[in-house]
Design a protein around this motif. Structure first.
Motif, PDB file in Angstrom:
ATOM      1  N   LEU A 131       0.835  -1.185   0.000  1.00 47.66           N
ATOM      2  CA  LEU A 131       0.000   0.000   0.000  1.00 47.66           C
ATOM      3  C   LEU A 131       0.880   1.250   0.000  1.00 47.66           C
ATOM      4  O   LEU A 131       0.448   2.324  -0.388  1.00 47.66           O
ATOM      5  CB  LEU A 131      -0.865  -0.037   1.266  1.00 47.66           C
ATOM      6  CG  LEU A 131      -2.184   0.674   1.281  1.00 47.66           C
ATOM      7  CD1 LEU A 131      -3.031   0.252   0.117  1.00 47.66           C
ATOM      8  CD2 LEU A 131      -2.912   0.349   2.586  1.00 47.66           C
ATOM      9  N   MET A 151      -7.048   2.828   5.816  1.00 49.47           N
ATOM     10  CA  MET A 151      -5.831   2.249   5.242  1.00 49.47           C
ATOM     11  C   MET A 151      -5.638   0.817   5.749  1.00 49.47           C
ATOM     12  O   MET A 151      -5.246  -0.080   5.003  1.00 49.47           O
ATOM     13  CB  MET A 151      -4.594   3.069   5.635  1.00 49.47           C
ATOM     14  CG  MET A 151      -4.733   4.543   5.378  1.00 49.47           C
ATOM     15  SD  MET A 151      -4.411   4.963   3.675  1.00 49.47           S
ATOM     16  CE  MET A 151      -4.831   6.685   3.658  1.00 49.47           C
ATOM     17  N   ILE A 154      -7.846  -1.502   3.936  1.00 49.31           N
ATOM     18  CA  ILE A 154      -7.370  -1.848   2.592  1.00 49.31           C
ATOM     19  C   ILE A 154      -6.184  -2.806   2.699  1.00 49.31           C
ATOM     20  O   ILE A 154      -6.097  -3.789   1.960  1.00 49.31           O
ATOM     21  CB  ILE A 154      -7.008  -0.579   1.799  1.00 49.31           C
ATOM     22  CG1 ILE A 154      -8.267   0.279   1.600  1.00 49.31           C
ATOM     23  CG2 ILE A 154      -6.406  -0.936   0.449  1.00 49.31           C
ATOM     24  CD1 ILE A 154      -8.017   1.599   0.920  1.00 49.31           C
ATOM     25  N   ALA A 155      -5.291  -2.533   3.650  1.00 44.83           N
ATOM     26  CA  ALA A 155      -4.135  -3.430   3.830  1.00 44.83           C
ATOM     27  C   ALA A 155      -4.621  -4.845   4.124  1.00 44.83           C
ATOM     28  O   ALA A 155      -4.063  -5.837   3.650  1.00 44.83           O
ATOM     29  CB  ALA A 155      -3.248  -2.918   4.960  1.00 44.83           C
ATOM     30  N   LEU A 158      -5.319  -6.636   1.159  1.00 50.17           N
ATOM     31  CA  LEU A 158      -4.164  -6.901   0.296  1.00 50.17           C
ATOM     32  C   LEU A 158      -3.348  -8.106   0.751  1.00 50.17           C
ATOM     33  O   LEU A 158      -2.482  -8.586   0.022  1.00 50.17           O
ATOM     34  CB  LEU A 158      -3.257  -5.669   0.241  1.00 50.17           C
ATOM     35  CG  LEU A 158      -3.825  -4.487  -0.523  1.00 50.17           C
ATOM     36  CD1 LEU A 158      -2.893  -3.296  -0.430  1.00 50.17           C
ATOM     37  CD2 LEU A 158      -4.072  -4.860  -1.967  1.00 50.17           C
ATOM     38  N   LEU A 185      -2.693   6.458  -3.523  1.00 52.60           N
ATOM     39  CA  LEU A 185      -2.377   5.105  -3.111  1.00 52.60           C
ATOM     40  C   LEU A 185      -3.017   4.057  -4.026  1.00 52.60           C
ATOM     41  O   LEU A 185      -2.392   3.054  -4.381  1.00 52.60           O
ATOM     42  CB  LEU A 185      -2.993   5.031  -1.715  1.00 52.60           C
ATOM     43  CG  LEU A 185      -2.531   4.171  -0.655  1.00 52.60           C
ATOM     44  CD1 LEU A 185      -2.548   4.971   0.615  1.00 52.60           C
ATOM     45  CD2 LEU A 185      -3.565   3.113  -0.598  1.00 52.60           C
ATOM     46  N   LEU A 189      -1.158   1.261  -6.355  1.00 58.32           N
ATOM     47  CA  LEU A 189      -1.514  -0.160  -6.351  1.00 58.32           C
ATOM     48  C   LEU A 189      -1.749  -0.648  -7.768  1.00 58.32           C
ATOM     49  O   LEU A 189      -1.277  -1.713  -8.167  1.00 58.32           O
ATOM     50  CB  LEU A 189      -2.801  -0.373  -5.564  1.00 58.32           C
ATOM     51  CG  LEU A 189      -2.695  -0.689  -4.088  1.00 58.32           C
ATOM     52  CD1 LEU A 189      -4.095  -0.895  -3.534  1.00 58.32           C
ATOM     53  CD2 LEU A 189      -1.860  -1.931  -3.880  1.00 58.32           C
TER      54      LEU A 189
END
Lengths: 499, 334
Positions: A131, A151, A154-155, A158, A185, A189
């Motif tokens: 990220l 964040m 989202i991490a 991932l 970001l 990605l």
């Protein structure tokens, strides 16, 4: 990997829920590393498409291919393992766990039940590095600001090295700077080969982040455009579709009627910015704006549900300070919540009982119940609003959504309220009931009641409102009146870039 | 696969020391530690006997009789559940031991294992009621509170059953290197449970389940198993507490451990756990346990009226909850 094979290729996807066709024959193809914006109003089929791709729902018809292989997900877990991760609008984080533990939740590396902290940290760090953000991985998620929690969310998506990452309204809780960081970001990605589906309403963000956009309406894909061919007017027209023939309600210019409620320079830090308007007697004023534009907060600020408000609210020319719901009710101002189930009805009480809750102590005596007066008021209200119930004693929770909503509005009417703040009064009720609610609001206007009508379904505005205020990022931007009120026009304005 | 080497931006190097420092600054327990130190200063000024080794050891011994349960209760409360039947469970354990050993001549080690196994089964049962049938643990353990107490009295006819075993008494009243044996059990339980809570998948799952059960379940955590296990663990600690008291009193007794649930829950709450789940720590509970034990000891030393002592205990819990609520509200505003 062969660049010509699309990473995701959906063809002829269809899905029905009972008689409702949620998705009809949709083709949707994504290339590796592409960022695709997905637009459409509520009920256009965006969520259904996302749910099919991410395995929460199975299609009735059609195929999904991932890098050329046909796939059939039997649940979100399978889709996740297969390379499709979703970041939902609501957070799915545990505040009492650290950033690293949240990112790797459910797949903590362990031996004999003991967590291998080093590997856990390394895995979380790998996701954070992907990220490109630097977050203190040992910190408790609950102590982070919302933007950073986003964040982490989202991490978390991932960790499985997804081929396709679906972001559902990822910016609705963020401020402008945070949005810029997030968009940068997402671009980064995408540059590493992740394909992103970006569901958003915010026209301003889309050109910054997306390569192309797909617009949906009534369960169909109506257009897929390159970002350079998309201008706001065209997109708005595509989202709204042809103007539906509206059964013209008789609107009245009420600007000469006395002012029932005025709002002066109302502000809530970071949410509302200097909002002022007048609501006249017998007027229905619509508040339009996307999620996060401050619609609900505006009503809450007026009704005294927030304590961080500056500015002034006047009822009948008198300024009301230190507003509280009880105080506003005493001024004959009532609010109905968008959360009907939790903040509207008392489900286990009868319809009649629900209707007179506010009236007690106002229209009815405060302490002793007067059963005959109550019964009369209950019956009159149920009758006036045509609430379909077997008797006033029937539990309101067993009624249809539309009748529940009528009971909530009936509660305000039974207590002889003059100003109604209606937050999403038509949410989650069927078309027929919606029409009845529109009619009811118009009828009330004729009898001198004033209403503020908040709805995320913009096409409702022309059916109900005399005037519409467009709210963008907490600011009242435009006022449309009478003939000017059209769904397309409102949509274009709500999506316009903030000045 | 697709994402191999990514250019990492905004990377700020932080030394482990700086991280540890920031962590200490953010530590919730710092306020409680200050209050505990303050209590010690005040009590040692008021009573010269308070700080003596003998008295401190006696505080630890008394702390064991609710602290062992408090540590397990912390896990239960963090998972979003509660157990108010621990006092009755301790009384039942004591009674069962008496009946097994005195009336049936079961060898002591076998009887101890049987009692703990029975407690574990009952606790797991309460957890299963929650996990599979959605019966709130407050209700399930309220029922157990009455039922287990009644069962204990039924087994013993409400008379103490004297147990004659010098080796067994050593558990409750003996000393190792001058330290009371119950205090060692307290320390042992602390070590085991803090390792479980911090280092194991199960331990971290407790926090995940209590903080957001839906998210935990969707992430593949077995929510039911976690709930059943925490209820089982707290029941086991209640049984151990009952056995320690049996050893101290040298009899199987159905009237012991009255109010155990109060002290155990109070220590957990004072330690910073939230009854809504997801928040709390064994380290915080240690301080809560020491705080209550020192306060009780100090009030006895200062010969505070026993009825007034109860008022103070209640007031302390209320104050702790208010502080927690206030702190949560403050941090949510930030």
């Amino acid at each position: 990997m062969d660049a010509a094979v699309p990473v995701l290729d959906c063809s002829n996807l269809s899905k029905s829920y009972g008689p409702v066709k949620a998705l009809i024959d949709v083709d949707f193809t994504l290339q590796r590393g592409e960022v695709r914006a997905l637009l459409g109003k509520n009920g256009a089929g965006k969520s259904t498409l996302v749910n099919l791709i991410s395995g929460s729902v199975q299609p009735d018809d059609g195929t999904i291919r991932l890098s050329g292989q046909e796939v059939h997900w039997d649940g979100p877990g399978a889709a996740r393992a297969g390379g499709i991760s979703v970041v939902h609008q609501e957070f799915s984080l545990v505040p009492g766990l650290t950033v690293a533990e949240n990112i790797t939740m459910g797949r903590w590396p362990a031996r004999n039940g003991f967590i291998n902290q080093e590997r856990l940290q390394a895995e979380a760090q790998r996701a954070l590095d992907m990220l490109g953000v630097d977050l203190p991985s040992w910190q408790l998620v609950g102590s982070l600001p919302i933007a950073q929690q986003q964040m982490v969310e989202i991490a978390k998506a991932l960790v499985d090295d997804p081929d396709v990452l679906i972001l559902d309204e990822p910016t609705s809780a963020l401020n402008a700077t945070e949005v810029d960081v997030l968009l940068a970001l997402i671009r980064r990605l995408a540059a590493t080969g992740v394909t992103v589906i970006y569901v958003s309403h915010r026209m301003k963000e889309i050109p910054q982040v997306a390569d192309r956009m797909t617009i949906m309406r009534d369960g169909r894909e109506v257009a897929t455009l390159g970002i350079e061919e998309a201008n706001p007017e065209r997109v708005a027209a595509l989202i709204a579709g042809e103007a539906t023939e509206v059964e013209a309600a008789t609107f009245h210019d009420r600007s000469s009627a006395p002012v029932a409620l005025s709002v002066r320079s109302l502000a809530v830090d970071g949410i509302l910015n200097d909002v002022s308007f007048d609501l006249h007697q017998g007027e229905v004023l619509g508040i339009a704006g996307f999620l996060g534009s401050g619609r609900t907060e505006l009503l809450e600020a007026i009704f005294g549900l927030r304590h961080d408000v500056s500015g002034e609210v006047l009822v009948g020319g008198k300024s009301i300070r230190r507003r509280k719901p009880r105080k506003m009710l005493a001024q004959r101002v009532a609010m109905t919540s968008e959360d009907r189930k939790h903040a509207g009805i008392v489900p286990a009480l009868g319809v009649g009982e629900n209707v007179v809750l506010t009236a007690r102590g106002r229209v009815l005596p405060k302490f002793w119940l007067r059963s005959r007066a109550e019964a009369r008021l209950q019956a009159a209200t149920i009758d006036q609003l045509a609430i379909r119930t077997s008797s006033p004693a029937q539990e309101v929770g067993t009624l249809s959504g539309g009748n529940q909503q009528k009971a909530v509005i009936g509660r305000a009417l039974a207590a002889e309220m003059q100003v109604l703040l209606l937050d999403e009064p038509t949410r989650g009720i069927d078309v027929h009931a919606k029409t009845q609610i529109y009619g009811l609001i118009r009828e009330l206007a004729l009898s001198g009641h004033s209403s503020i009508f908040v709805s995320s379904e913009l096409e409702e505005m022309p059916l109900v409102c005399d005037r519409v205020i467009v709210l963008r990022a907490g600011r009242s931007c435009e006022v449309l009146a009478g003939e000017q009120v059209s769904a397309e026009r409102i949509l274009a304005l709500t999506m316009k870039e903030a000045d | 696969m697709a994402v191999a080497d990514v250019e990492v931006l905004q990377k700020v190097p932080t030394s482990p020391l700086a991280a540890a420092f920031q962590r200490a600054k953010a530590w919730d327990g710092i306020g409680l530690l200050a209050v505990l130190v303050l209590l010690y200063v005040v009590l040692s000024l008021k009573s010269p006997y308070f700080l003596t080794t003998d008295n401190q050891l006696s505080i630890l011994q008394n702390a064991a009789f609710f602290g062992i349960v408090a540590f397990a209760m912390t896990l239960v409360i963090v998972s979003g559940e509660i157990d108010i039947s621990v006092g009755s469970m301790a009384a039942l354990s004591s009674s069962m031991l008496g009946v097994f050993v005195v009336n049936h001549g079961v060898p002591m080690p076998v009887a101890v294992v049987l009692v703990i196994a029975a407690a574990a089964a009952i606790g797991a049962g309460a957890g299963a009621m929650r996990a599979y049938f959605g019966v709130p643990t407050f209700i399930a353990t309220l029922a157990l509170y009455l039922a287990l107490k009644g069962l204990a009295q039924l087994l013993t006819n409400n008379f103490p059953l004297p147990i004659d075993s010098e080796r067994f008494f050593y558990w409750g009243d003996g000393r190792v290197l001058g330290i009371p044996v119950p205090a060692l059990y307290l320390a042992g339980t602390f070590l085991v449970l803090i390792i479980i809570s911090k280092k194991t998948v199960f331990g971290r799952s407790i926090y995940a389940v209590g903080g957001n059960a839906k998210a935990a379940g969707l992430s593949g955590i077995n929510v039911r198993r976690v709930k059943i296990l925490v209820m089982m663990i707290v029941a086991i600690t209640a049984a151990i507490t009952g056995l320690l008291q049996t050893a101290l009193l040298a009899s199987g007794n159905s009237t012991i451990a009255v109010g155990l649930e109060f002290d155990a829950i109070a220590a957990t709450i004072i330690g910073g756990a939230a009854l809504s789940g997801g928040k709390g720590s064994i380290v915080g509970t240690v301080m809560g346990v020491l705080f209550i034990a020192a306060l009780l000891n100090g009030m006895v030393l200062l010969s505070v009226n026993p009825y007034a002592q109860q008022v103070v205990r209640g007031a302390v819990v209320l104050a702790a909850v208010l502080v927690n609520v206030w702190r949560t509200r403050k941090s949510s505003l930030e």
